[in-house]
Enzyme design. Structure first.
Site, PDB file in Angstrom:
ATOM      1  N   GLY A 193      24.426   5.785  -5.222  1.00  0.00           N
ATOM      2  CA  GLY A 193      23.424   5.640  -4.158  1.00  0.00           C
ATOM      3  C   GLY A 193      23.799   6.471  -2.936  1.00  0.00           C
ATOM      4  O   GLY A 193      22.944   7.085  -2.296  1.00  0.00           O
ATOM      5  N   GLU A 210      17.750   1.191  -4.703  1.00  0.00           N
ATOM      6  CA  GLU A 210      17.823  -0.121  -5.355  1.00  0.00           C
ATOM      7  C   GLU A 210      19.204  -0.226  -5.986  1.00  0.00           C
ATOM      8  O   GLU A 210      19.440   0.290  -7.076  1.00  0.00           O
ATOM      9  CB  GLU A 210      16.713  -0.234  -6.413  1.00  0.00           C
ATOM     10  CG  GLU A 210      15.310  -0.275  -5.830  1.00  0.00           C
ATOM     11  CD  GLU A 210      14.978  -1.618  -5.177  1.00  0.00           C
ATOM     12  OE1 GLU A 210      15.622  -2.628  -5.501  1.00  0.00           O
ATOM     13  OE2 GLU A 210      14.078  -1.633  -4.314  1.00  0.00           O
ATOM     14  N   CYS A 244      20.866  -6.475 -12.562  1.00  0.00           N
ATOM     15  CA  CYS A 244      21.378  -6.278 -11.195  1.00  0.00           C
ATOM     16  C   CYS A 244      21.425  -7.572 -10.404  1.00  0.00           C
ATOM     17  O   CYS A 244      22.270  -7.750  -9.549  1.00  0.00           O
ATOM     18  CB  CYS A 244      20.527  -5.242 -10.472  1.00  0.00           C
ATOM     19  SG  CYS A 244      18.782  -5.660 -10.430  1.00  0.00           S
TER      20      CYS A 244
HETATM   21  P1  NAD Z   1      23.185   4.684 -14.589  1.00  0.00           P
HETATM   22  O1  NAD Z   1      24.510   5.067 -15.122  1.00  0.00           O
HETATM   23  O2  NAD Z   1      22.002   4.708 -15.488  1.00  0.00           O
HETATM   24  O3  NAD Z   1      22.917   5.579 -13.305  1.00  0.00           O
HETATM   25  C1  NAD Z   1      21.683   5.545 -12.640  1.00  0.00           C
HETATM   26  C2  NAD Z   1      21.142   6.944 -12.528  1.00  0.00           C
HETATM   27  O4  NAD Z   1      22.016   7.710 -11.708  1.00  0.00           O
HETATM   28  C3  NAD Z   1      21.023   7.665 -13.855  1.00  0.00           C
HETATM   29  O5  NAD Z   1      19.751   8.243 -13.987  1.00  0.00           O
HETATM   30  C4  NAD Z   1      22.126   8.697 -13.817  1.00  0.00           C
HETATM   31  O6  NAD Z   1      21.803   9.891 -14.479  1.00  0.00           O
HETATM   32  C5  NAD Z   1      22.331   8.948 -12.337  1.00  0.00           C
HETATM   33  N1  NAD Z   1      23.707   9.300 -12.012  1.00  0.00           N
HETATM   34  C6  NAD Z   1      24.833   8.733 -12.508  1.00  0.00           C
HETATM   35  N2  NAD Z   1      25.915   9.302 -11.948  1.00  0.00           N
HETATM   36  C7  NAD Z   1      25.474  10.247 -11.096  1.00  0.00           C
HETATM   37  C8  NAD Z   1      26.100  11.176 -10.205  1.00  0.00           C
HETATM   38  N3  NAD Z   1      27.430  11.247 -10.111  1.00  0.00           N
HETATM   39  N4  NAD Z   1      25.317  11.976  -9.466  1.00  0.00           N
HETATM   40  C9  NAD Z   1      23.977  11.908  -9.546  1.00  0.00           C
HETATM   41  N5  NAD Z   1      23.326  11.046 -10.373  1.00  0.00           N
HETATM   42  C10 NAD Z   1      24.058  10.242 -11.137  1.00  0.00           C
HETATM   43  O7  NAD Z   1      23.186   3.225 -14.011  1.00  0.00           O
HETATM   44  P2  NAD Z   1      24.332   2.405 -13.291  1.00  0.00           P
HETATM   45  O8  NAD Z   1      24.616   2.994 -11.974  1.00  0.00           O
HETATM   46  O9  NAD Z   1      25.450   2.121 -14.226  1.00  0.00           O
HETATM   47  O10 NAD Z   1      23.474   1.071 -13.113  1.00  0.00           O
HETATM   48  C11 NAD Z   1      24.058  -0.140 -12.905  1.00  0.00           C
HETATM   49  C12 NAD Z   1      24.101  -0.448 -11.417  1.00  0.00           C
HETATM   50  O11 NAD Z   1      22.790  -0.379 -10.890  1.00  0.00           O
HETATM   51  C13 NAD Z   1      24.591  -1.836 -11.114  1.00  0.00           C
HETATM   52  O12 NAD Z   1      25.324  -1.811  -9.930  1.00  0.00           O
HETATM   53  C14 NAD Z   1      23.308  -2.616 -10.915  1.00  0.00           C
HETATM   54  O13 NAD Z   1      23.464  -3.774 -10.127  1.00  0.00           O
HETATM   55  C15 NAD Z   1      22.445  -1.597 -10.257  1.00  0.00           C
HETATM   56  N6  NAD Z   1      21.038  -1.852 -10.508  1.00  0.00           N
HETATM   57  C16 NAD Z   1      20.249  -2.172  -9.457  1.00  0.00           C
HETATM   58  C17 NAD Z   1      18.925  -2.481  -9.671  1.00  0.00           C
HETATM   59  C18 NAD Z   1      18.024  -2.861  -8.536  1.00  0.00           C
HETATM   60  O14 NAD Z   1      16.822  -2.919  -8.751  1.00  0.00           O
HETATM   61  N7  NAD Z   1      18.531  -3.122  -7.333  1.00  0.00           N
HETATM   62  C19 NAD Z   1      18.404  -2.437 -10.962  1.00  0.00           C
HETATM   63  C20 NAD Z   1      19.233  -2.080 -11.998  1.00  0.00           C
HETATM   64  C21 NAD Z   1      20.550  -1.784 -11.767  1.00  0.00           C
END
Ligand code: NAD
Length: 475
Positions: A193, A210, A244
């Protein structure tokens, strides 16, 4: 394939033609999304099952129909939402027309996460289209089957000049983030993020983030333990804990912990009568990296296992696991669990639990189980979080009239229902006046005089409300 720069520039050119702004175009796109969902229900459920072993009920209720119902609501209300919003005026503007025009931003980048790969892409996608934007959709590469399905289906149902799907991993997302967008909507972990926000800052692009984090639970002694056990175990085992807003850990007193564990054993026996590994109602970790991450957490807390702790590397299986007498300093408390492991930390009372919560990052969700008004009031008034649910887990996400989003480290911005439309709309301040009665305007023009100053003061002055007959005019 065109370079990302060409891709984004192409969408910008299309946006500038104005075609996405009409009600008819927006409605057509929403109908396209509806058709996509309706004609491919089985294929979508199958892809989700391949990616996460997602049970059919979870796929339908939390992904397919979750999106579909919000989509239909958006279609039914779109005309109303698009209408300019009249605002209150002062005496100075009595003859003018003042309103907010909901405008599309332009080209929106939507980056999805893998745990609900349909919900987290389709909801922002149709929200952005409803608001009249072009959308570049980047599904998560981790849920690869669903990502490929989206890449195949979206061009069949939606305007290809205005909606593009790009699949890929970190390299592709990093390259995509170098381009200039008019809005970025990101779902995923907090670390990435920050990367997204940094990239957005280059062009001052507005963002919705999010994010996640540890969502705490407090269980008070004044409760129905069996109902609490059911609702907690459901929140923790749904999507194998990879939600999440899953309850991350529980705080309660020592006595409550014993009651809870007994009731959780009963609940697990009812939810998965044979064995969770044999149950069609129980998912899997999404891949071996996440399996190993959660297994390591269990391995380093072996002495705390009260229930479960079984794993099977072959199919990324982790049984529902309850850890007892966990310390705030234990490894299970260092990071978001994002798996079917529920640590219980014993605390002296609700004040100690609140103290722990407020001394950390603001969570995405918070859950309090109690029949005691004083306890409920304390949590509501002394803490902050994206969402708060009293006497259940996760159910707030399904109330589409509530904003869904985090605060502080758990995110910024919110969506669902009309808020998704609002998120992707710029509130343009519009004031329309007539070129008449110019003499009335002279009081604001130089040369400035004391007399004009007092007239302007009288016309624009606001007074604290007294509720008198003329109060609607601001007197
Ligand atoms: P993920 O690995 O799918 O990453 C999310 C997106 O970010 C992907 O499309 C990926 O390609 C991109 N990404 C990953 N690393 C990156 C980088 N270094 N640079 C640029 N883009 C990059 O998902 P995740 O992060 O493992 O998801 C899980 C996390 O997300 C948990 O913390 C969860 O709580 C949170 N989450 C939040 C919500 C919400 O609605 N608030 C919903 C689902 C998940």
């Amino acid at each position: 394939m065109a370079s990302f720069t060409e891709l984004v520039n192409g969408m910008k050119t299309t946006f500038r033609t104005g075609k996405t702004k009409s009600y008819e175009w927006r409605r057509q796109q929403l109908e396209g999304v509806l058709k996509l969902m309706d004609e491919n229900r089985e294929e979508i459920a199958a892809a989700l099952n391949k990616d996460l072993h997602k049970p059919k009920l979870e796929a339908v209720v939390f992904e397919i129909d979750f999106c579909r119902n919000d989509l239909v609501d958006t279609m039914n209300n779109l005309k109303e939402w698009m209408k300019p919003e009249k605002v209150k005026k002062s005496l100075l503007n009595l003859m003018d027309s003042a309103y907010i025009k909901k405008e599309p931003y332009g080209v929106a980048l939507v980056i999805g996460a893998w745990n609900y790969p349909i919900q987290l892409t389709i909801l922002p996608l149709f929200g952005a289209l409803a608001a009249g934007n072009c959308v570049l959709l980047k599904p998560s590469e981790v849920s690869w089957n669903t990502a490929q399905l989206l890449e195949k289906l979206v061009p069949k149902y939606l305007d290809n000049d205005c909606v593009k799907v790009v699949n890929g991993g970190v390299t592709e997302t990093t390259a995509l983030l170098k381009e200039r967008y008019d809005y970025i909507f990101y779902t995923g972990n907090t670390f990435v993020g920050k990367i997204v926000m940094k990239a957005a800052s280059e062009y001052l692009t507005p963002v919705t983030l999010e994010l996640g984090g540890k969502s705490p639970v407090y269980v008070d002694k004044n409760c129905d333990y069996k109902a609490v056990a059911n609702r907690l175990i459901w929140g923790k085992t749904c999507n194998a804990g990879q939600t999440c807003i899953a309850p991350d850990y529980v705080m309660c007193t020592k006595d409550v912990q014993e009651q809870l564990i007994q009731n959780m054993k009963t609940t697990l026996g009812e939810f998965f009568p044979d064995d969770p590994s044999q149950s069609e109602s129980y998912g899997r970790m999404v891949n071996s990296r996440h399996f190993q991450r959660v297994k390591k957490m269990i391995d380093s807390n072996q002495d705390s296992i009260a229930i479960g702790g079984d794993t099977n590397e072959k199919d990324n299986y982790i049984s529902p696991t309850i850890l007892k007498d966990v310390k705030f300093t234990d490894s299970a408390m260092n990071e978001e669990i994002f798996g079917p492991v529920l640590p219980i930390v014993t605390v002296k009372d609700e004040d100690a639990a609140i103290e722990h919560i407020v001394s950390g990052e603001k969570p995405l969700a918070m859950y309090v189980f109690s029949n005691d008004k004083t306890v409920k009031d304390k949590f509501r008034n002394s803490t902050s979080s994206g969402g708060l649910v009293i006497n259940d887990t996760m159910m707030h996400a399904g109330v589409m009239t509530l904003p869904f989003g985090g605060v502080g480290n758990s995110g910024m911005g919110a969506y669902h229902g009309k808020l998704t439309f609002d998120t992707f709309s710029h509130n343009r301040a519009c004031l329309e006046r007539e070129l008449k009665m110019e003499s009335l305007q002279s009081i604001r023009y130089p040369p400035y005089t004391e007399k004009n100053l007092s007239v302007i003061g009288w016309l624009s002055k606001k007074n604290p409300k007294k509720g008198g007959f003329f109060s609607f005019l601001g007197f």
